[in-house]
Design an enzyme around this catalytic site. Structure first.
Site, mmCIF file in Angstrom:
data_model
loop_
_atom_site.group_PDB
_atom_site.id
_atom_site.type_symbol
_atom_site.label_atom_id
_atom_site.label_comp_id
_atom_site.label_asym_id
_atom_site.label_seq_id
_atom_site.Cartn_x
_atom_site.Cartn_y
_atom_site.Cartn_z
ATOM 1 N N LYS A 8 -7.133 13.332 -3.615
ATOM 2 C CA LYS A 8 -7.512 12.773 -4.925
ATOM 3 C C LYS A 8 -8.846 13.368 -5.396
ATOM 4 C CE LYS A 8 -7.533 8.475 -3.388
ATOM 5 N NZ LYS A 8 -7.122 8.726 -1.995
ATOM 6 N N ARG A 83 -6.150 -0.007 -7.256
ATOM 7 C CA ARG A 83 -5.594 0.064 -5.908
ATOM 8 C C ARG A 83 -4.818 -1.174 -5.522
ATOM 9 N NH1 ARG A 83 -9.373 3.914 -3.418
ATOM 10 N NH2 ARG A 83 -9.022 3.949 -1.205
ATOM 11 N N ARG A 118 -12.591 16.842 7.236
ATOM 12 C CA ARG A 118 -13.336 16.708 5.982
ATOM 13 C C ARG A 118 -14.847 16.599 6.201
ATOM 14 N NH1 ARG A 118 -11.633 12.231 1.947
ATOM 15 N NH2 ARG A 118 -11.785 10.943 3.814
ATOM 16 N N ARG A 151 -17.740 11.146 6.782
ATOM 17 C CA ARG A 151 -17.756 9.756 6.341
ATOM 18 C C ARG A 151 -17.601 8.796 7.511
ATOM 19 N NH1 ARG A 151 -13.881 9.454 1.182
ATOM 20 N NH2 ARG A 151 -13.152 7.618 2.314
ATOM 21 N N ARG A 162 -6.734 2.255 7.081
ATOM 22 C CA ARG A 162 -6.740 2.609 5.648
ATOM 23 C C ARG A 162 -5.345 3.028 5.190
ATOM 24 N NH1 ARG A 162 -11.064 7.047 5.926
ATOM 25 N NH2 ARG A 162 -10.394 7.582 3.818
HETATM 26 P P1 AP5 Z 1 -9.919 14.476 -0.427
HETATM 27 O O1 AP5 Z 1 -9.786 15.154 -1.739
HETATM 28 O O2 AP5 Z 1 -11.272 14.065 0.027
HETATM 29 O O3 AP5 Z 1 -8.883 13.250 -0.312
HETATM 30 P P2 AP5 Z 1 -8.897 11.819 -1.023
HETATM 31 O O4 AP5 Z 1 -7.506 11.551 -1.471
HETATM 32 O O5 AP5 Z 1 -9.987 11.747 -2.044
HETATM 33 O O6 AP5 Z 1 -9.172 10.910 0.252
HETATM 34 P P3 AP5 Z 1 -10.184 9.690 0.480
HETATM 35 O O7 AP5 Z 1 -10.333 9.526 1.942
HETATM 36 O O8 AP5 Z 1 -11.422 9.867 -0.355
HETATM 37 O O9 AP5 Z 1 -9.338 8.514 -0.081
HETATM 38 P P4 AP5 Z 1 -9.529 7.004 0.188
HETATM 39 O O10 AP5 Z 1 -8.649 6.433 -0.849
HETATM 40 O O11 AP5 Z 1 -9.276 6.595 1.565
HETATM 41 O O12 AP5 Z 1 -11.115 6.776 0.014
HETATM 42 P P5 AP5 Z 1 -12.017 6.250 -1.205
HETATM 43 O O13 AP5 Z 1 -13.294 6.962 -1.145
HETATM 44 O O14 AP5 Z 1 -11.268 6.240 -2.468
HETATM 45 O O15 AP5 Z 1 -9.258 15.463 0.681
HETATM 46 C C1 AP5 Z 1 -9.298 15.146 2.056
HETATM 47 C C2 AP5 Z 1 -9.593 16.416 2.894
HETATM 48 O O16 AP5 Z 1 -8.490 17.303 2.800
HETATM 49 C C3 AP5 Z 1 -10.817 17.231 2.403
HETATM 50 O O17 AP5 Z 1 -11.446 17.778 3.521
HETATM 51 C C4 AP5 Z 1 -10.197 18.350 1.534
HETATM 52 O O18 AP5 Z 1 -11.002 19.520 1.551
HETATM 53 C C5 AP5 Z 1 -8.859 18.565 2.250
HETATM 54 N N1 AP5 Z 1 -7.764 18.931 1.338
HETATM 55 C C6 AP5 Z 1 -7.488 18.389 0.112
HETATM 56 N N2 AP5 Z 1 -6.357 18.938 -0.395
HETATM 57 C C7 AP5 Z 1 -5.907 19.829 0.549
HETATM 58 C C8 AP5 Z 1 -4.769 20.717 0.618
HETATM 59 N N3 AP5 Z 1 -3.862 20.785 -0.385
HETATM 60 N N4 AP5 Z 1 -4.626 21.474 1.731
HETATM 61 C C9 AP5 Z 1 -5.518 21.421 2.741
HETATM 62 N N5 AP5 Z 1 -6.612 20.602 2.744
HETATM 63 C C10 AP5 Z 1 -6.801 19.823 1.642
HETATM 64 O O19 AP5 Z 1 -12.252 4.732 -0.756
HETATM 65 C C11 AP5 Z 1 -13.007 4.425 0.390
HETATM 66 C C12 AP5 Z 1 -13.100 2.924 0.574
HETATM 67 O O20 AP5 Z 1 -13.776 2.326 -0.555
HETATM 68 C C13 AP5 Z 1 -11.774 2.172 0.672
HETATM 69 O O21 AP5 Z 1 -11.265 2.169 1.993
HETATM 70 C C14 AP5 Z 1 -12.189 0.780 0.215
HETATM 71 O O22 AP5 Z 1 -12.869 0.074 1.246
HETATM 72 C C15 AP5 Z 1 -13.201 1.073 -0.887
HETATM 73 N N6 AP5 Z 1 -12.587 1.181 -2.217
HETATM 74 C C16 AP5 Z 1 -12.576 2.283 -3.032
HETATM 75 N N7 AP5 Z 1 -11.927 2.025 -4.170
HETATM 76 C C17 AP5 Z 1 -11.518 0.733 -4.111
HETATM 77 C C18 AP5 Z 1 -10.772 -0.100 -4.976
HETATM 78 N N8 AP5 Z 1 -10.311 0.334 -6.174
HETATM 79 N N9 AP5 Z 1 -10.520 -1.368 -4.566
HETATM 80 C C19 AP5 Z 1 -10.982 -1.843 -3.391
HETATM 81 N N10 AP5 Z 1 -11.676 -1.100 -2.512
HETATM 82 C C20 AP5 Z 1 -11.948 0.183 -2.864
HETATM 83 MG MG MG Z 2 -11.769 10.619 -2.218
#
Ligand code: AP5
Ligand code: MG
Length: 207
Positions: A8, A83, A118, A151, A162
């Site tokens: 994402k 979410r 990552r 992270r 997660r």
């Molecule tokens: P990356 O682009 O970082 O993936 P991502 O989908 O952004 O993954 P996240 O871990 O950030 O998602 P998440 O939903 O768990 O965390 P968030 O921060 O939103 O890519 C991942 C890796 O793969 C990178 O190293 C990248 O380089 C590599 N990559 C990407 N594409 C690739 C490809 N095609 N091929 C090879 N490699 C690739 O949320 C964190 C926490 O915050 C949650 O657990 C929750 O506690 C809280 N939170 C956030 N939003 C909410 C909400 N709306 N409601 C409640 N709690 C929330």
């Molecule tokens: Mg992310």
């Protein structure tokens, strides 16, 4: 939308550059609140550490304030919000019309591989991967030269939690948006290289 590690944040960077709009990532906003030690950060930290979702009322208030800011007038890309069904309904009742919803779908084993390699630049939210998207100089951000970090919630047992939370609480939103009038839902195959996935998203959105 997309499971943890689906790409994402990675794809949001390319899309916001192309469209000239801001990326609104609730995960990045919460991490910077935790870093600053604010009241929001204190509330969110224990949920995030354990791989649980932060309560809806906290997140909805955060998003309402963020979307009211000047830089969102031209449009915005939501990364990691909504979410849960209550979050999606709150967006709808606030009259926020989404033009498109993109979900990035990736095989579970690949998600774990992506997350373990990552590294991120906390101040900008820029993401790298040790093997697939390494920085120009190991360990530091390309633009600022500042150190990259792993992270806190990327530990294996927390990642498993997660992924489970995603399946239970967020995946039902696909069905919600499929029947939401006026919203185009694009389910994108997220396997393959960053460029391949970007090409699929851009062509689905006719960019
Ligand atoms: P990356 O682009 O970082 O993936 P991502 O989908 O952004 O993954 P996240 O871990 O950030 O998602 P998440 O939903 O768990 O965390 P968030 O921060 O939103 O890519 C991942 C890796 O793969 C990178 O190293 C990248 O380089 C590599 N990559 C990407 N594409 C690739 C490809 N095609 N091929 C090879 N490699 C690739 O949320 C964190 C926490 O915050 C949650 O657990 C929750 O506690 C809280 N939170 C956030 N939003 C909410 C909400 N709306 N409601 C409640 N709690 C929330
Ligand atoms: Mg992310």
């Amino acid at each position: 939308m997309g499971a943890p590690g689906a790409g994402k944040g990675t794809q949001a960077q390319a899309l916001t550059r192309r469209l000239g709009i801001v990326q609104v990532s609730t995960g990045d906003m919460l991490r910077s609140a935790v870093q600053s030690g604010s009241e929001l950060g204190r509330k969110a930290q224990s949920f995030m550490r354990n791989g649980e979702l932060v309560p809806d009322d906290v997140i909805i208030a955060l998003i309402e304030q963020r979307l009211a800011r000047e830089d969102c007038r031209k449009g915005f890309l939501l990364d990691g919000f909504p979410r849960t069904l209550p979050q999606a309904r709150a967006l709808d009742s606030a009259g926020v019309a989404l033009s498109a919803v993109v979900t990035i779908e990736v095989a579970p084993g690949e998600l774990v591989r992506r997350i373990s390699g990552r590294r991120t630049h906390p101040a900008s939210g820029r993401v790298y991967h040790l093997d697939d998207a390494p920085p120009q100089t190991p360990g530091v951000d390309d633009d600022t030269g500042e150190p990259l970090v792993q992270r806190e919630d990327d530990r294996e047992e927390i990642v498993r939690r997660r992924l489970k939370v995603y399946g239970e609480q967020t995946l039902p939103l696909v069905a919600f948006y499929r029947q939401q009038p006026g919203v185009a839902l694009h389910q994108i195959d997220g396997n393959g290289t960053v460029e391949e996935v970007r090409g699929r998203i851009f062509s689905a959105l006719r960019l």
